[in-house]
Design a protein around this motif. Structure first.
Motif, short mmCIF file in Angstrom:
data_model
loop_
_atom_site.label_atom_id
_atom_site.label_comp_id
_atom_site.label_asym_id
_atom_site.label_seq_id
_atom_site.Cartn_x
_atom_site.Cartn_y
_atom_site.Cartn_z
N GLY A 165 0.79 -1.23 0.00
CA GLY A 165 0.00 0.00 0.00
C GLY A 165 0.82 1.27 0.00
O GLY A 165 0.26 2.37 -0.14
N TYR A 166 2.13 1.12 0.16
CA TYR A 166 3.00 2.30 0.12
C TYR A 166 3.42 2.53 -1.34
O TYR A 166 4.52 2.21 -1.77
N ASP A 167 2.48 3.09 -2.12
CA ASP A 167 2.72 3.34 -3.54
C ASP A 167 3.25 4.76 -3.73
O ASP A 167 3.55 5.46 -2.77
N ILE A 168 3.34 5.18 -4.99
CA ILE A 168 3.89 6.50 -5.29
C ILE A 168 3.08 7.60 -4.62
O ILE A 168 3.62 8.56 -4.06
N GLU A 169 1.77 7.47 -4.66
CA GLU A 169 0.91 8.49 -4.06
C GLU A 169 1.13 8.58 -2.55
O GLU A 169 1.25 9.69 -2.00
N GLU A 170 1.20 7.42 -1.89
CA GLU A 170 1.45 7.42 -0.45
C GLU A 170 2.85 7.94 -0.14
O GLU A 170 3.05 8.65 0.86
N ALA A 171 3.82 7.60 -0.98
CA ALA A 171 5.20 8.05 -0.76
C ALA A 171 5.31 9.56 -0.87
O ALA A 171 6.15 10.18 -0.20
N GLN A 172 4.48 10.16 -1.70
CA GLN A 172 4.50 11.61 -1.81
C GLN A 172 3.88 12.26 -0.57
O GLN A 172 4.31 13.34 -0.15
N ARG A 173 2.91 11.59 0.02
CA ARG A 173 2.28 12.12 1.23
C ARG A 173 3.13 11.85 2.46
O ARG A 173 3.20 12.68 3.37
N TYR A 174 3.75 10.69 2.50
CA TYR A 174 4.58 10.28 3.63
C TYR A 174 5.95 9.85 3.09
O TYR A 174 6.19 8.67 2.86
N PRO A 175 6.85 10.78 2.87
CA PRO A 175 8.07 10.50 2.08
C PRO A 175 9.21 9.81 2.82
O PRO A 175 10.22 9.47 2.21
N TRP A 176 9.09 9.56 4.11
CA TRP A 176 10.25 9.17 4.90
C TRP A 176 10.80 7.80 4.49
O TRP A 176 12.01 7.62 4.42
N VAL A 177 9.95 6.83 4.22
CA VAL A 177 10.44 5.52 3.77
C VAL A 177 11.12 5.65 2.42
O VAL A 177 12.19 5.08 2.19
N MET A 178 10.52 6.40 1.51
CA MET A 178 11.11 6.59 0.19
C MET A 178 12.47 7.29 0.30
O MET A 178 13.42 6.93 -0.41
N GLU A 179 12.57 8.25 1.18
CA GLU A 179 13.85 8.95 1.36
C GLU A 179 14.91 7.99 1.90
O GLU A 179 16.08 8.05 1.48
N LEU A 180 14.54 7.13 2.80
CA LEU A 180 15.49 6.16 3.35
C LEU A 180 15.90 5.12 2.30
O LEU A 180 17.04 4.67 2.28
N THR A 181 14.95 4.74 1.45
CA THR A 181 15.23 3.76 0.40
C THR A 181 16.11 4.35 -0.69
O THR A 181 16.95 3.66 -1.27
N GLY A 182 15.93 5.61 -0.98
CA GLY A 182 16.71 6.25 -2.04
C GLY A 182 16.07 6.13 -3.39
O GLY A 182 16.67 6.52 -4.40
N SER A 183 14.87 5.58 -3.46
CA SER A 183 14.15 5.45 -4.72
C SER A 183 12.67 5.28 -4.42
O SER A 183 12.28 5.01 -3.29
N ALA A 184 11.86 5.44 -5.46
CA ALA A 184 10.41 5.29 -5.29
C ALA A 184 10.06 3.83 -5.01
O ALA A 184 10.78 2.92 -5.41
N PRO A 185 8.97 3.58 -4.30
CA PRO A 185 8.56 2.20 -4.04
C PRO A 185 8.25 1.48 -5.34
O PRO A 185 7.69 2.07 -6.28
N ARG A 186 8.61 0.20 -5.40
CA ARG A 186 8.39 -0.59 -6.61
C ARG A 186 7.10 -1.38 -6.51
O ARG A 186 6.73 -1.85 -5.44
N ASP A 187 6.45 -1.56 -7.65
CA ASP A 187 5.25 -2.38 -7.71
C ASP A 187 5.58 -3.85 -7.91
O ASP A 187 4.72 -4.71 -7.74
N ARG A 188 6.83 -4.14 -8.29
CA ARG A 188 7.26 -5.52 -8.50
C ARG A 188 8.71 -5.63 -8.05
O ARG A 188 9.48 -4.69 -8.18
N PRO A 189 9.11 -6.77 -7.50
CA PRO A 189 10.52 -6.96 -7.12
C PRO A 189 11.39 -7.17 -8.34
O PRO A 189 10.89 -7.39 -9.45
N ASP A 190 12.69 -7.09 -8.16
CA ASP A 190 13.62 -7.30 -9.27
C ASP A 190 13.39 -8.67 -9.88
O ASP A 190 13.28 -9.68 -9.19
N GLY A 191 13.31 -8.69 -11.21
CA GLY A 191 13.22 -9.96 -11.92
C GLY A 191 11.81 -10.48 -12.08
O GLY A 191 11.59 -11.48 -12.76
N ALA A 192 10.83 -9.83 -11.45
CA ALA A 192 9.45 -10.31 -11.56
C ALA A 192 8.88 -9.97 -12.93
O ALA A 192 9.17 -8.94 -13.51
#
Length: 263
Positions: free
Chosen positions: A225-252
């Motif tokens: 549920g922490y998608d792009i829209e949520e990340a813009q409202r609550y940016p702290w996880v995205m800032e710690l990750t260094g990138s926007a939340p992904r909808d799919r893991p690597d290789g999926a």
């Protein structure tokens, strides 16, 4: 893999991708992993305290059984309402905690570095659940037994959790089933199958699903549920990750068949 996860791996000096490991490699990684070694040491200390305090066989056995019964329910409640809750990432003060204890795992389900819980969060939780149970049954000796039982169960959970993400097909039918149900949790719908080794509580609460066809695939299965829209409202996880939340893991891949069979 995100910049934060890469940095964590560099700092730890080791990285394990369960999607590329076999069972033998898992055993080596598991038995030498610092967190697991710490758990082993605490189990030994707990046994020594039980022997020293001599609580008696009846209360000792009662403490062990009580923790074995309580543990699956506590794990279910924590997994469903805390780890998958959205309230932690909505605060600057708890965003890093939520990121570490579960978001990173769903973003990259095969990464061992974030599959294991951090001792700073797991051990206080285990202690808070088990020590009072033991104390009520038979004092400090039973508290030590209850805590040691909780840590032992955690070690078992962690190993089977690794199996569920390992590039390996178990020979035992019950482990195959357990793994398949956990894969549905990670690759089809994050709101089902919260158990690890036992799904009794899932069955009781109506969250056990054994077939991906029984419900539609969740669009938030990888980001909780922490998608792009949520990340813009609550940016702290995205800032710690260094990138926007992904909808799919690597290789999926977008194939629903892949979602059902990936491990």
């Amino acid at each position: 893999m995100s910049a934060t996860l890469r940095n964590s791996t560099i700092r730890s000096g080791r990285s394990f991708d369960l999607g590329k490991m076999n069972l033998r490699q898992l055993w080596v990684a598991y038995l030498t992993y610092p967190t697991i070694l710490l758990y082993f040491a605490l189990i030994v200390i707990s046994v020594a305290l039980v022997v020293h305090l001599a609580p008696g066989w009846v209360p000792l056995a009662a403490s062990v059984v009580a923790v074995m019964l309580v543990y699956p329910l506590v794990w279910y409640l924590l997994h469903r309402y805390v780890l998958h809750g959205q309230w932690l990432y909505k605060s600057r003060w708890t965003a890093a905690l939520w990121k570490r204890i579960h978001f990173d795992h769903h973003q990259d389900p095969h990464l061992l570095d974030v599959l294991f819980g951090a001792p700073a969060t797991t051990l206080p939780t285990i202690a808070a659940v088990t020590i009072p149970v033991g104390w009520l049954i038979g004092g400090w000796g039973c508290s030590a037994a209850a805590f040691g039982t909780g840590v032992t169960i955690t070690c078992i959970y962690e190993f089977f959790h690794c199996i569920q993400h390992l590039n390996y097909k178990p020979k035992a039918a019950w482990i195959q089933k357990m793994k398949a149900w956990h894969v549905l949790h990670h690759f089809h719908d994050e709101d089902i199958n919260f158990g690890i080794t036992s799904y009794v509580v899932d069955r009781a609460f109506g969250t056990l699903y054994t077939d991906a066809k029984s419900r539609p695939r969740s669009p938030t299965v990888f980001n909780l549920g922490y998608d792009i829209e949520e990340a813009q409202r609550y940016p702290w996880v995205m800032e710690l990750t260094g990138s926007a939340p992904r909808d799919r893991p690597d290789g999926a891949r977008p194939s629903s068949r892949t979602d059902r069979t990936a491990a």
